[in-house]
Design a protein around this motif. Structure first.
Motif, PDB file in Angstrom:
ATOM      1  N   HIS A 133       0.842  -1.202   0.000  1.00 19.98           N
ATOM      2  CA  HIS A 133       0.000   0.000   0.000  1.00 19.98           C
ATOM      3  C   HIS A 133       0.879   1.255   0.000  1.00 19.98           C
ATOM      4  N   PRO A 134       0.431   2.333  -0.676  1.00 21.14           N
ATOM      5  CA  PRO A 134       1.228   3.572  -0.752  1.00 21.14           C
ATOM      6  C   PRO A 134       1.635   4.149   0.600  1.00 21.14           C
ATOM      7  N   ILE A 135       0.875   3.885   1.653  1.00 19.81           N
ATOM      8  CA  ILE A 135       1.206   4.449   2.960  1.00 19.81           C
ATOM      9  C   ILE A 135       2.537   3.910   3.491  1.00 19.81           C
ATOM     10  N   PHE A 136       2.967   2.772   2.962  1.00 21.23           N
ATOM     11  CA  PHE A 136       4.254   2.190   3.361  1.00 21.23           C
ATOM     12  C   PHE A 136       5.367   2.472   2.349  1.00 21.23           C
ATOM     13  N   GLN A 137       5.064   3.229   1.319  1.00 15.00           N
ATOM     14  CA  GLN A 137       6.019   3.393   0.216  1.00 15.00           C
ATOM     15  C   GLN A 137       6.681   4.761   0.138  1.00 15.00           C
ATOM     16  N   LYS A 138       6.029   5.799   0.649  1.00 14.24           N
ATOM     17  CA  LYS A 138       6.621   7.125   0.507  1.00 14.24           C
ATOM     18  C   LYS A 138       6.172   8.062   1.631  1.00 14.24           C
ATOM     19  N   PRO A 139       7.059   8.994   1.966  1.00 16.02           N
ATOM     20  CA  PRO A 139       8.406   9.209   1.418  1.00 16.02           C
ATOM     21  C   PRO A 139       9.455   8.218   1.908  1.00 16.02           C
ATOM     22  N   PHE A 140       9.102   7.397   2.895  1.00 17.98           N
ATOM     23  CA  PHE A 140      10.030   6.393   3.422  1.00 17.98           C
ATOM     24  C   PHE A 140       9.480   4.999   3.134  1.00 17.98           C
ATOM     25  N   VAL A 141      10.345   4.107   2.724  1.00 14.58           N
ATOM     26  CA  VAL A 141       9.915   2.764   2.323  1.00 14.58           C
ATOM     27  C   VAL A 141       9.963   1.818   3.517  1.00 14.58           C
ATOM     28  N   PHE A 142       8.842   1.145   3.755  1.00 17.66           N
ATOM     29  CA  PHE A 142       8.750   0.105   4.773  1.00 17.66           C
ATOM     30  C   PHE A 142       8.378  -1.191   4.056  1.00 17.66           C
ATOM     31  N   PRO A 143       9.374  -1.934   3.565  1.00 12.98           N
ATOM     32  CA  PRO A 143       9.091  -3.112   2.738  1.00 12.98           C
ATOM     33  C   PRO A 143       8.298  -4.196   3.450  1.00 12.98           C
ATOM     34  N   ASN A 144       8.363  -4.219   4.779  1.00 12.62           N
ATOM     35  CA  ASN A 144       7.633  -5.229   5.546  1.00 12.62           C
ATOM     36  C   ASN A 144       6.371  -4.669   6.199  1.00 12.62           C
ATOM     37  N   GLU A 193      17.270   4.821  16.788  1.00  9.35           N
ATOM     38  CA  GLU A 193      16.843   4.089  15.595  1.00  9.35           C
ATOM     39  C   GLU A 193      15.363   3.718  15.659  1.00  9.35           C
ATOM     40  N   VAL A 194      14.881   3.355  16.850  1.00  7.79           N
ATOM     41  CA  VAL A 194      13.477   2.984  17.013  1.00  7.79           C
ATOM     42  C   VAL A 194      12.586   4.215  16.890  1.00  7.79           C
ATOM     43  N   ARG A 195      12.988   5.311  17.534  1.00 13.34           N
ATOM     44  CA  ARG A 195      12.207   6.541  17.462  1.00 13.34           C
ATOM     45  C   ARG A 195      12.160   7.064  16.026  1.00 13.34           C
ATOM     46  N   GLU A 196      13.289   6.989  15.325  1.00 10.01           N
ATOM     47  CA  GLU A 196      13.310   7.475  13.945  1.00 10.01           C
ATOM     48  C   GLU A 196      12.395   6.644  13.057  1.00 10.01           C
ATOM     49  N   LYS A 197      12.381   5.347  13.285  1.00 12.94           N
ATOM     50  CA  LYS A 197      11.508   4.462  12.506  1.00 12.94           C
ATOM     51  C   LYS A 197      10.034   4.830  12.734  1.00 12.94           C
ATOM     52  N   ALA A 198       9.676   5.097  13.989  1.00 20.12           N
ATOM     53  CA  ALA A 198       8.301   5.486  14.304  1.00 20.12           C
ATOM     54  C   ALA A 198       7.948   6.829  13.657  1.00 20.12           C
ATOM     55  N   LEU A 199       8.868   7.780  13.714  1.00 19.56           N
ATOM     56  CA  LEU A 199       8.612   9.097  13.135  1.00 19.56           C
ATOM     57  C   LEU A 199       8.503   9.023  11.613  1.00 19.56           C
ATOM     58  N   LYS A 200       9.325   8.195  10.991  1.00 16.71           N
ATOM     59  CA  LYS A 200       9.239   8.036   9.531  1.00 16.71           C
ATOM     60  C   LYS A 200       7.898   7.425   9.129  1.00 16.71           C
ATOM     61  N   GLY A 202       5.138   7.698  10.844  1.00 17.33           N
ATOM     62  CA  GLY A 202       4.183   8.772  11.066  1.00 17.33           C
ATOM     63  C   GLY A 202       4.190   9.776   9.930  1.00 17.33           C
ATOM     64  N   ALA A 203       5.373  10.091   9.428  1.00 18.99           N
ATOM     65  CA  ALA A 203       5.487  11.011   8.295  1.00 18.99           C
ATOM     66  C   ALA A 203       4.825  10.425   7.058  1.00 18.99           C
ATOM     67  N   ASN A 204       4.925   9.127   6.863  1.00 19.70           N
ATOM     68  CA  ASN A 204       4.238   8.478   5.748  1.00 19.70           C
ATOM     69  C   ASN A 204       2.727   8.631   5.855  1.00 19.70           C
ATOM     70  N   ILE A 205       2.203   8.505   7.076  1.00 20.93           N
ATOM     71  CA  ILE A 205       0.769   8.667   7.286  1.00 20.93           C
ATOM     72  C   ILE A 205       0.335  10.087   6.942  1.00 20.93           C
ATOM     73  N   ILE A 206       1.070  11.066   7.434  1.00 24.35           N
ATOM     74  CA  ILE A 206       0.757  12.467   7.157  1.00 24.35           C
ATOM     75  C   ILE A 206       0.869  12.746   5.666  1.00 24.35           C
ATOM     76  N   ASN A 207       1.915  12.229   5.041  1.00 21.67           N
ATOM     77  CA  ASN A 207       2.102  12.427   3.605  1.00 21.67           C
ATOM     78  C   ASN A 207       0.950  11.816   2.815  1.00 21.67           C
ATOM     79  N   TYR A 208       0.501  10.642   3.201  1.00 21.18           N
ATOM     80  CA  TYR A 208      -0.613   9.982   2.506  1.00 21.18           C
ATOM     81  C   TYR A 208      -1.864  10.847   2.549  1.00 21.18           C
ATOM     82  N   ILE A 209      -2.134  11.416   3.716  1.00 24.51           N
ATOM     83  CA  ILE A 209      -3.337  12.239   3.877  1.00 24.51           C
ATOM     84  C   ILE A 209      -3.275  13.483   3.000  1.00 24.51           C
ATOM     85  N   PHE A 210      -2.109  14.117   2.970  1.00 25.64           N
ATOM     86  CA  PHE A 210      -1.989  15.400   2.292  1.00 25.64           C
ATOM     87  C   PHE A 210      -1.773  15.275   0.788  1.00 25.64           C
ATOM     88  N   THR A 211      -1.512  14.075   0.303  1.00 24.38           N
ATOM     89  CA  THR A 211      -1.213  13.931  -1.136  1.00 24.38           C
ATOM     90  C   THR A 211      -2.163  13.001  -1.860  1.00 24.38           C
TER      91      THR A 211
END
Length: 212
Positions: A133-144, A193-200, A202-211
């Motif tokens: 799903h696009p929510i896992f693809q941009k701007p940061f990729v979460f392949p799993n 590393e864990v906090r950054e992963k969570a923030l990335k 979260g940024a994907n969620i925000i990006n999905y909503i706004f785009t």
């Protein structure tokens, strides 16, 4: 009319500062948990994905007419959740009209929130969202797919969604606890590393909503 206003609001987001909100619900659950999480997510998004979100999120109740002013509403907690009939009606109009609700189980919410989601969308199943799903693809990729932030019961993290006309309008994150990962570092003592992963994520969620 509310749907038209919300669409116009979303289209105008790149032009001026936007606000997001935290849902204050009834039932006894601690809706106010993780007080630093949304401010930190906002700060991260503004610095990394070119959003212009106001630094302090608003607090909104589910039956408020002001709900339609916010393109993104976040909900968290550990305990019971109860949506009244007026809450259900307003939330359904909001989500069907272009709004977005992210529900993040802070541990202990699952058995309560599923039945409340069913009140809003009795004819829609909560579907697990695939990693494609696009929510896992941009701007940061979460392949799993959804990352694992906190242990909870040791189960794999899962992202569930409600779709309206093939568009994701409600995201429920389970066995993950993104909100804890967004909190100030000293709150949960998570490594960077864990906090950054969570923030990335979260940024994907925000990006999905706004785009989308």
């Amino acid at each position: 009319m509310k749907k038209i206003l919300l669409v116009l609001l979303l289209l105008s987001i790149p032009c001026f500062s936007q606000e997001i909100a935290l849902l204050k619900y009834n039932g006894g659950g601690d809706w106010y948990a993780n007080p630093t999480s949304l401010p930190n997510l906002i700060k991260y998004c503004n610095a990394n994905i070119n959003t212009r979100i106001k630094s302090k999120p608003r607090t909104i109740e589910p039956n408020s007419p002001d709900l339609f002013s916010y393109p993104f509403v976040h909900m968290t907690g550990h305990g019971n959740v109860v949506f009244s009939d007026s809450d259900v009606t307003n939330l359904k109009k909001y989500l069907s009209g272009g709004g977005f609700l992210h529900i993040d189980d802070n541990y202990g919410m699952d058995k309560y929130i599923r039945k409340e989601i069913k009140k809003i969308f009795p004819n829609n199943d909560l579907l697990e969202i695939p990693s494609s799903h696009p929510i896992f693809q941009k701007p940061f990729v979460f392949p799993n797919g959804l990352p694992k932030i906190h242990e909870h019961d040791g189960k794999r993290p899962q992202a569930f969604g409600i779709f309206v006309e093939n568009k994701l309008v409600l995201l429920y994150t389970y066995e993950c606890d993104l909100g804890d990962g967004w909190e100030d570092a000293e709150v949960n003592n998570d490594p960077f590393e864990v906090r950054e992963k969570a923030l990335k994520m979260g940024a994907n969620i925000i990006n999905y909503i706004f785009t989308n």
